[in-house]
Design an enzyme around this catalytic site. Structure first.
Site, PDB file in Angstrom:
ATOM      1  N   HIS A  22     -39.265  39.031  51.396  1.00 12.17           N
ATOM      2  CA  HIS A  22     -38.286  39.823  50.640  1.00 12.17           C
ATOM      3  C   HIS A  22     -38.632  41.316  50.701  1.00 12.17           C
ATOM      4  O   HIS A  22     -38.401  42.049  49.744  1.00 12.17           O
ATOM      5  CB  HIS A  22     -38.163  39.333  49.184  1.00 12.17           C
ATOM      6  CG  HIS A  22     -37.417  38.030  49.077  1.00 12.17           C
ATOM      7  ND1 HIS A  22     -36.046  37.960  48.989  1.00 12.17           N
ATOM      8  CD2 HIS A  22     -37.852  36.755  49.084  1.00 12.17           C
ATOM      9  CE1 HIS A  22     -35.669  36.689  48.923  1.00 12.17           C
ATOM     10  NE2 HIS A  22     -36.747  35.947  48.996  1.00 12.17           N
ATOM     11  N   ASP A  52     -35.204  38.814  61.025  1.00 12.42           N
ATOM     12  CA  ASP A  52     -34.997  37.568  61.781  1.00 12.42           C
ATOM     13  C   ASP A  52     -34.633  37.849  63.235  1.00 12.42           C
ATOM     14  O   ASP A  52     -35.246  37.332  64.161  1.00 12.42           O
ATOM     15  CB  ASP A  52     -33.867  36.739  61.143  1.00 12.42           C
ATOM     16  CG  ASP A  52     -34.187  36.340  59.722  1.00 12.42           C
ATOM     17  OD1 ASP A  52     -35.308  36.645  59.256  1.00 12.42           O
ATOM     18  OD2 ASP A  52     -33.317  35.734  59.069  1.00 12.42           O
ATOM     19  N   SER A  87     -30.041  30.575  62.904  1.00 10.07           N
ATOM     20  CA  SER A  87     -28.850  31.416  63.079  1.00 10.07           C
ATOM     21  C   SER A  87     -29.164  32.618  63.960  1.00 10.07           C
ATOM     22  O   SER A  87     -28.429  32.911  64.912  1.00 10.07           O
ATOM     23  CB  SER A  87     -28.288  31.856  61.728  1.00 10.07           C
ATOM     24  OG  SER A  87     -29.208  32.640  61.001  1.00 10.07           O
TER      25      SER A  87
END
Ligand code: ADP
Ligand code: MG
Length: 392
Positions: free
Chosen positions: A39, A176, A132
């Site tokens: 985070h 990511d 993803s």
């Protein structure tokens, strides 16, 4: 790339798109795991991810028309669209990710042609290992290569993040896509999410491996809580920014300023969220130096401290992740364990002595099942290379 995955993909492709075998392009796009620094990407901080050897194999056959067909070995449905209508449609399900990428190339003025695209993956979908980003970056690499668009990997990575943010509507940070695109074999990457400056840190001790375990617990709250945390961090920074003019984002405020930060924030929730961000940032930078120095014990302790902070202060774990991390930390030969990804389900990552991996899986599976009634999965993977073209 794993030979079973290749064989599965080729046999699937032969029935999905017969007659195109001679003109096939192949790409491997990994998943990623964040070793520490959770985070922090959307708080302008440093993160410490690595690309995996698990990932998605893309087989792509160009067509002579403007149709694009998508298949996946994970999802039964085949989807078909025209290059003249690349809009988001709920019915298109997983195909929205690659459709968004194709639309992004067209928006930048590139001329595309039709294609048949197959995704074959040994990465669990929707478990926090960034399947993803794996399919977005893989599709961007394939299109860039086949149509000779000439974009650098960094540009493809940024494009893929924009697709996830704007086309899919998931407000993820850059970590990511960056890890998936820019990973380096046997290295973790310390990434400054504000500037995208990166340094690579080798995993030098052959006796220790990272083991990923899946809670197999659905990430139900994930999206709403993720947005809530982002908003809480923004509120903290709005209060603090005038007092720390050198900080352009929350993670830039130094841990040493904690007593002052705490007294400025006042609100108990904002104090907890911000304490996670500031201390996690310090742990992440220190962890990169531990890995560089081969100090695996210190790295493991930082992983444990990170999990506790995500559990108590950032409150994004939940009973399944807590039970899995706690079960891991009780096993001899495990130096540290923590949740990875957004939280509320998904996976943990643990640093385990190579000779103890079998014991680790057996003991953790048993204890986790006793605590939760759920059965965990374990993945054999190591630190892999970023997305690349492959020969079959
Ligand atoms: P994560 O990125 O953590 O794995 P997300 O919810 O962000 O989880 O993305 C998961 C989605 O990505 C899936 O629901 C699916 O739409 C798409 N996806 C992932 N893997 C594949 C695959 N092998 N084939 C097709 N679509 C996939
Ligand atoms: Mg994702």
């Amino acid at each position: 790339m794993n030979a079973n995955l290749r064989d599965e993909a080729l046999s699937y492709f032969a029935s999905f798109s017969p007659g195109h075998e001679a003109n096939l392009h192949a790409y491997f796009s990994p998943g990623r795991v964040n070793l520490i620094g959770e985070h922090l990407d959307y708080n302008g901080g440093y993160v410490f991810p690595t690309a995996l050897t698990l990932g998605t194999l893309l087989l792509v056959a160009p067509r002579n028309d403007r149709r694009v067909r998508f298949a996946s070995t994970t999802f039964a449905q085949v989807h078909e669209v025209s290059l003249d209508d690349l809009s988001y449609q709920k019915d298109h399900d997983y195909a929205n990710y690659p459709i968004g990428v194709l639309a992004a190339f067209q928006d930048r003025g590139f001329e595309l042609q039709g294609m048949d695209i197959l995704f074959a993956s040994d990465l669990p979908a929707g478990s926090g290992l960034s399947s993803s980003a794996s399919i977005e970056v893989g599709t961007a690499l394939a299109v860039n290569d086949i149509f000779q668009c000439g974009l650098a990997m960094r540009e493809l990575v940024i494009m893929a993040q924009q697709v996830e943010n704007q086309f899919i509507g998931v407000s993820c940070g850059i970590m990511d896509q960056f890890a998936v695109g820019m990973g380096k074999k046997d290295h973790a990457m310390l990434l400054d999410c504000e500037t995208l400056a990166v340094s690579y840190h080798p995993l030098t001790d052959p006796d220790y491996v990272f083991v990923i375990a899946n809670t197999n617990y659905p990430r139900k709250l994930s999206e709403s809580k993720y947005n809530e945390r982002r908003e809480e961090c923004d509120r903290s920074f709005a209060i603090l920014r005038d007092h720390f003019p050198d900080a352009r984002a929350l993670a830039h405020i130094p841990m040493e300023a904690w007593p002052e930060v705490e007294s400025l924030l006042k609100d108990a929730t904002l104090i907890k969220r911000t304490r996670h961000v500031l201390f996690e940032q310090a742990r992440t930078k220190a962890s990169a130096t531990y890995l560089q120095a081969g100090d695996y014990r210190a790295f493991g302790e930082a992983m444990n401290a990170s999990h506790r902070s995500l559990q108590d202060d950032f409150e994004v774990t939940g009973y399944a992740l807590d039970a899995l991390a706690e079960s891991a930390s009780l096993v001899e030969g495990c130096l540290g364990s923590r949740m990875t990804g957004a939280g509320f389900g998904g996976c943990t990552v643990s640093l385990v002595h190579k000779q103890k991996v079998a014991d680790f899986e057996r003991l953790v599976a048993k204890r986790y099942q006793d605590l939760t009634g759920l059965s965990a999965s374990f993945y054999l993977t190591s630190l892999g290379q970023g997305a690349k073209r492959v020969e079959l």
